[in-house]
Design an enzyme around this catalytic site. Structure first.
Site, PDB file in Angstrom:
ATOM      1  N   ASP A 154      44.708 -70.218  25.733  1.00  0.00           N
ATOM      2  CA  ASP A 154      44.123 -70.271  27.068  1.00  0.00           C
ATOM      3  C   ASP A 154      43.500 -71.652  27.260  1.00  0.00           C
ATOM      4  O   ASP A 154      42.469 -71.968  26.638  1.00  0.00           O
ATOM      5  CB  ASP A 154      43.056 -69.182  27.228  1.00  0.00           C
ATOM      6  CG  ASP A 154      43.661 -67.779  27.300  1.00  0.00           C
ATOM      7  OD1 ASP A 154      44.717 -67.553  26.689  1.00  0.00           O
ATOM      8  OD2 ASP A 154      43.044 -66.908  27.941  1.00  0.00           O
ATOM      9  N   LYS A 217      45.583 -68.289  35.259  1.00  0.00           N
ATOM     10  CA  LYS A 217      44.388 -67.480  35.025  1.00  0.00           C
ATOM     11  C   LYS A 217      43.265 -67.985  35.905  1.00  0.00           C
ATOM     12  O   LYS A 217      43.110 -69.195  36.100  1.00  0.00           O
ATOM     13  CB  LYS A 217      44.019 -67.568  33.537  1.00  0.00           C
ATOM     14  CG  LYS A 217      42.727 -66.889  33.127  1.00  0.00           C
ATOM     15  CD  LYS A 217      42.508 -67.067  31.611  1.00  0.00           C
ATOM     16  CE  LYS A 217      41.137 -66.580  31.176  1.00  0.00           C
ATOM     17  NZ  LYS A 217      40.901 -66.803  29.723  1.00  0.00           N
ATOM     18  N   LYS A 253      46.475 -63.665  35.092  1.00  0.00           N
ATOM     19  CA  LYS A 253      45.332 -63.128  34.355  1.00  0.00           C
ATOM     20  C   LYS A 253      44.041 -63.363  35.138  1.00  0.00           C
ATOM     21  O   LYS A 253      43.522 -64.474  35.161  1.00  0.00           O
ATOM     22  CB  LYS A 253      45.224 -63.777  32.963  1.00  0.00           C
ATOM     23  CG  LYS A 253      44.041 -63.261  32.134  1.00  0.00           C
ATOM     24  CD  LYS A 253      44.015 -63.909  30.760  1.00  0.00           C
ATOM     25  CE  LYS A 253      42.770 -63.504  29.961  1.00  0.00           C
ATOM     26  NZ  LYS A 253      42.742 -64.117  28.603  1.00  0.00           N
TER      27      LYS A 253
END
Length: 317
Positions: A154, A217, A253
């Site tokens: 991430d 995300k 996400k």
């Protein structure tokens, strides 16, 4: 589900500059998502069980310890109490969360605990959460996390590139991160609460997908404002546009602030309506959460017993 990985493409500035967002229409649509329909009884159980498989169970605190991470991994492997599994007759599902997400320092502990499972191991990287460390260190951090066992990374973008509308710089940055990830899938954190406008969110989303992001995300979870429904609609509509024009599916996400089962159901219905059933699988959708699983377990206990229990009976880690 076998998803062909997004290879990225060249930066198309004409495409980026053509992106517009109708803020009031997006907000009106978002406001209806939780009111248009409700999911009850056995259908709700099925949706909540699905939500569990989509959770990136996360601990990103300064006081993290190996013991906390071990407990979190144990919860990921057995997300529901044994008595609830029996009462719901779901032992055959072999239910787990989608991933564990930790800082690099905790990767070796988590990797050891998750060995032999299909649970993904994600590491936050690139100077998380601010992303203001030198570029060469960000690249090395990614490589070290992959070497330590992370199969998902991430990353955080440099927000100033968005403010300056320097899309070439953002593209080059994210492309370099993707190359450093190698076979590990890359989730690109936009920090939507810090990049000001839905138009910025839309354009940054598209640039990151062009650069090869496997997921986009919303947030680090450390911002004052994290995942919201208007931001989510904006991002997933860019995912839909990218898929329609390239044929490649990119995951989504939402992270930060999603702590209630009811909220999870709203996100699931939004994904189904806007993108379709493929985006209800962990290959293309995750919740970045820590406390969400506890509330889902609490709601499932209510389905079994007819009573709500205290939150402390559903500890996560």
């Amino acid at each position: 589900m076998n998803i062909e990985r997004n290879p990225g493409m060249g930066l198309n500035l004409d495409w980026i500059e053509s992106i517009q967002v109708n803020k009031s229409a997006t907000e009106r649509r978002a406001a209806t998502l939780g009111t248009r329909r409700s999911v009850k009884k056995q259908n709700q159980v099925a949706w909540l069980l699905k939500a569990i498989t989509l959770i990136d169970l996360t601990t990103l605190a300064g006081d993290d310890t190996e013991q906390r991470v071990k407990r979190l991994c144990a919860k990921a492997k057995n997300p529901l109490r044994h008595d609830l599994v029996e009462a719901l007759a779901i032992a055959d599902l072999k239910l787990t969360t989608g991933a564990i997400c930790v800082y690099h320092d905790m990767l070796s502990t988590a990797a050891s605990c998750l060995k032999g499972t299909d649970i993904h191991l994600a590491a936050v990287s690139t100077g998380f959460p601010a992303g203001l460390t030198p570029m060469h260190l960000k690249i090395e951090e990614i490589k070290e996390s992959v070497k330590a066992g992370a199969d998902e990374i991430d990353i955080v973008i440099t927000r100033k590139h968005v403010f300056a509308e320097n899309w070439q710089a953002l593209y080059d940055e994210v492309k370099a991160y993707r190359e450093a990830c190698g076979e590990a899938h890359m989730k690109t954190i936009l920090s939507t609460g810090e990049i000001s406008t839905l138009r910025n969110v839309a354009k940054a989303s598209m640039v990151c997908m062009m650069a090869g992001a496997d997921f986009i995300k919303t947030s680090t979870g450390k911002e004052a404002v994290n995942a919201t429904l208007p931001v989510s609609l904006t991002m997933i509509r860019q995912i839909r546009e990218y898929h329609e024009r390239t044929g490649f599916k990119v995951g989504y996400k939402p992270a930060g602030g999603i702590s209630k089962a009811k909220e999870a159901l709203v996100y699931l219905s939004m994904m189904k309506e806007e993108l379709g059933n493929d985006w209800l699988e962990p290959e293309l959708f995750r919740f970045g959460a820590s406390s969400l699983l506890g509330d889902i377990e609490r709601q499932l206990e209510h389905q079994v017993t007819g009573h709500y229990s205290a939150a402390h009976r559903h500890a996560i880690g």
